[in-house]
Design a protein around this motif. Structure first.
Motif, PDB file in Angstrom:
ATOM      1  N   GLN A   1       5.955   5.797  -1.289  1.00  0.00           N
ATOM      2  CA  GLN A   1       5.039   6.502  -2.183  1.00  0.00           C
ATOM      3  C   GLN A   1       5.811   7.496  -3.046  1.00  0.00           C
ATOM      4  OE1 GLN A   1       2.385   7.716   1.166  1.00  0.00           O
ATOM      5  NE2 GLN A   1       0.745   6.804  -0.055  1.00  0.00           N
TER       6      GLN A   1
ATOM      7  N   SER B   1       6.337   2.835 -12.474  1.00  0.00           N
ATOM      8  CA  SER B   1       5.223   3.757 -12.317  1.00  0.00           C
ATOM      9  C   SER B   1       4.423   3.802 -13.612  1.00  0.00           C
ATOM     10  CB  SER B   1       5.737   5.161 -11.966  1.00  0.00           C
ATOM     11  OG  SER B   1       4.684   6.084 -11.808  1.00  0.00           O
TER      12      SER B   1
ATOM     13  N   THR C   1       5.809   2.142   4.158  1.00  0.00           N
ATOM     14  CA  THR C   1       5.032   2.401   2.955  1.00  0.00           C
ATOM     15  C   THR C   1       5.785   3.408   2.103  1.00  0.00           C
ATOM     16  OG1 THR C   1       2.913   1.995   4.068  1.00  0.00           O
ATOM     17  CG2 THR C   1       2.850   3.236   2.015  1.00  0.00           C
TER      18      THR C   1
ATOM     19  N   SER D   1      -1.153   3.122  -5.523  1.00  0.00           N
ATOM     20  CA  SER D   1       0.081   3.911  -5.649  1.00  0.00           C
ATOM     21  C   SER D   1       0.950   3.811  -4.401  1.00  0.00           C
ATOM     22  CB  SER D   1      -0.248   5.378  -5.965  1.00  0.00           C
ATOM     23  OG  SER D   1      -0.918   5.488  -7.206  1.00  0.00           O
ATOM     24  N   CYS D   2       1.047   2.602  -3.867  1.00  0.00           N
ATOM     25  CA  CYS D   2       1.899   2.348  -2.698  1.00  0.00           C
ATOM     26  C   CYS D   2       2.705   1.072  -2.920  1.00  0.00           C
ATOM     27  CB  CYS D   2       1.066   2.186  -1.421  1.00  0.00           C
ATOM     28  SG  CYS D   2       0.249   3.683  -0.849  1.00  0.00           S
TER      29      CYS D   2
END
Length: 455
Positions: free
Chosen positions: A297, A344, A295, A280-281
């Motif tokens: 998120q 996503s 990064t 999830s990055c």
């Protein structure tokens, strides 16, 4: 561009954690510290970049300014413009042609569809693959579309006629999962489940070079802007930079978490690589120095192979025209900033400011995972696709009245019916184009499972 090669990692297990191999460990930096990296994303060599880090912006504050400084928007207002229906199974990837005239989508139903980007009308349905199509790529002149399929074949299509060119590219031993044209259009790079990266001569339809790139299926490939470098990634957690001319591996990037990498893309100026991973990055790498500098998120990505994209944005038009000293009709170089976009697992699309990592907006419209995303070069139109069999087109609109830029502290992140109403207030009846939409597919397309693999 020269890159100092790292020690050969072929003898080491790619699954080895970086903490267990400190001699070859890649320094990690998340960008919160003062790393001095000016994240400049110039789209043209001739145009000075306005896309820089907040630190770089601060350095210019003390300099005498002839014009009023335009503040960076802290939110965007992309809204649904069209929904393109016609695929019978999940849509794996969607791409806008470089000239902005066409939208191409490929699906697990073994077809590719070409849509008119303005009207949404279906121009062609390309049929010829014997299995699901996982990847497509436009040639730089927008005249040829390449497609890679689970039938192990790469086909080239004449977009004007919708016909397949006579010589397919044959050589991979497993599913073809990723494609990219070189900037001149004379070469094509492909990544496959056979763990190899192939470099093809498009004119002769012959294999130029085979790179034994990874120890797991190759999930993403891309060319740098001048064509001298290729980047590849795989579920072995590695990102590798290759010299196009020699086939030499110049750099291997591995994050300490060693998460599977599902897609890679060079930044428009070729200085960074954007990589999506199954923790999830989404990470931005300075590949020359071997450092992760940012990064991003806020999304969920632990199961599916998703794509990412770069885009740019400016201040709203009415605010740009208030610049001090500007005469009406006088041309100006508009300040631009960069955003990174990615899908996503839960159906959202995330837009992050590249430098600050702020979430500029969450787009909600897909039912299920968003697999593909692309941003048009001309007007920064966003296109997305997913397992709900649809392709959605998003346009940026001015912020609604009464909601000043960044004042309410939401940074463009809204939830629930309030946002749905906000988005749809500015859009007339959503056009629906293409063929009749069948029932949604029931088989997901996670990483490690090709487009038509039901098992």
């Amino acid at each position: 561009m020269s890159i100092t090669p790292l020690p050969d990692s072929a003898s080491r297990s790619p699954k080895l954690k970086r903490s267990e191999d400190s001699d070859h460990a890649t320094p990690q930096l998340d960008g919160d510290a003062d790393d001095g990296a000016a994240l400049q994303f110039a789209y043209d060599d001739e145009m000075p970049s306005e896309l820089q880090s907040p630190a770089a912006e601060q350095e210019q504050d003390d300099a005498p300014a002839k014009k009023q400084k335009i503040e960076r928007p802290t939110r965007l207002n992309y809204a649904p413009h069209m929904t393109l229906r016609g695929h019978k199974r999940g849509v794996a990837q969607v791409k806008i042609s470089p000239d902005g005239k066409w939208i191409a989508s490929c699906s697990a139903d073994a077809t590719i569809k070409i849509w008119d980007s303005r009207s949404g009308a279906l121009a062609h349905t390309l049929e010829g693959h014997l299995a699901g199509v996982s990847t497509i790529a436009w040639s730089p002149d927008s005249k040829v579309l390449a497609s890679g399929s689970d039938d192990k074949i790469i086909r080239l299509w004449d977009v004007s006629t919708g016909r397949c060119l006579p010589s397919p590219l044959v050589g991979h031993h497993n599913y073809v999962y990723s494609l990219a044209f070189s900037p001149k259009g004379n070469m094509l790079v492909s990544g496959s489940y056979d763990e190899a990266v192939f470099l093809w001569d498009v004119r002769t339809a012959r294999l130029m070079r085979s790179l034994p790139a990874h120890s797991d299926p190759v999930s993403g490939v891309d060319f740098v802007r001048d064509g001298t470098l290729i980047v590849s990634c795989a579920s072995d957690g590695m990102i590798r930079i290759w010299d196009t001319g020699t086939g030499q591996c110049l750099k291997t990037l591995i994050h300490e978490d060693n998460a599977s990498v599902t897609s890679v893309r060079f930044s428009p100026n070729g200085k960074f690589v954007l990589a999506a991973t199954l923790d999830s990055c989404v990470r931005l790498w300075n590949y020359v120095e071997g450092r992760c500098v940012k990064t991003y998120q806020g999304h969920e990505n632990k199961k599916y192979s998703i794509n990412t994209a770069f885009g740019s944005y400016t201040a709203e038009v009415e605010k740009q025209r208030t610049m001090e000293g500007q005469e009406q009709g006088e041309p100006e170089a508009q300040p631009k900033w960069a955003f990174a976009a990615g899908g996503s697992d839960d159906g959202r699309v995330m837009l992050w400011d590249v430098s600050s990592k702020e979430v500029l907006q969450e787009l909600k419209g897909h039912d299920g995972v968003v697999l593909g995303i692309d941003v048009g070069l001309d007007d920064q139109t966003i296109v997305t696709c997913g397992n709900d069999t649809t392709v959605k087109v998003w346009k940026r609109l001015p912020l609604p009245e009464g909601i000043p830029n960044g004042v309410d502290g939401t940074n463009g992140v809204h939830d629930g019916a309030e946002v749905k109403g906000m988005l749809m207030e500015n859009v007339a009846t959503e056009p629906v184009t293409g063929e009749a939409t069948p029932a949604a597919i029931s088989t997901p397309v996670p990483v490690g499972v090709a487009a038509n693999d039901e098992g």
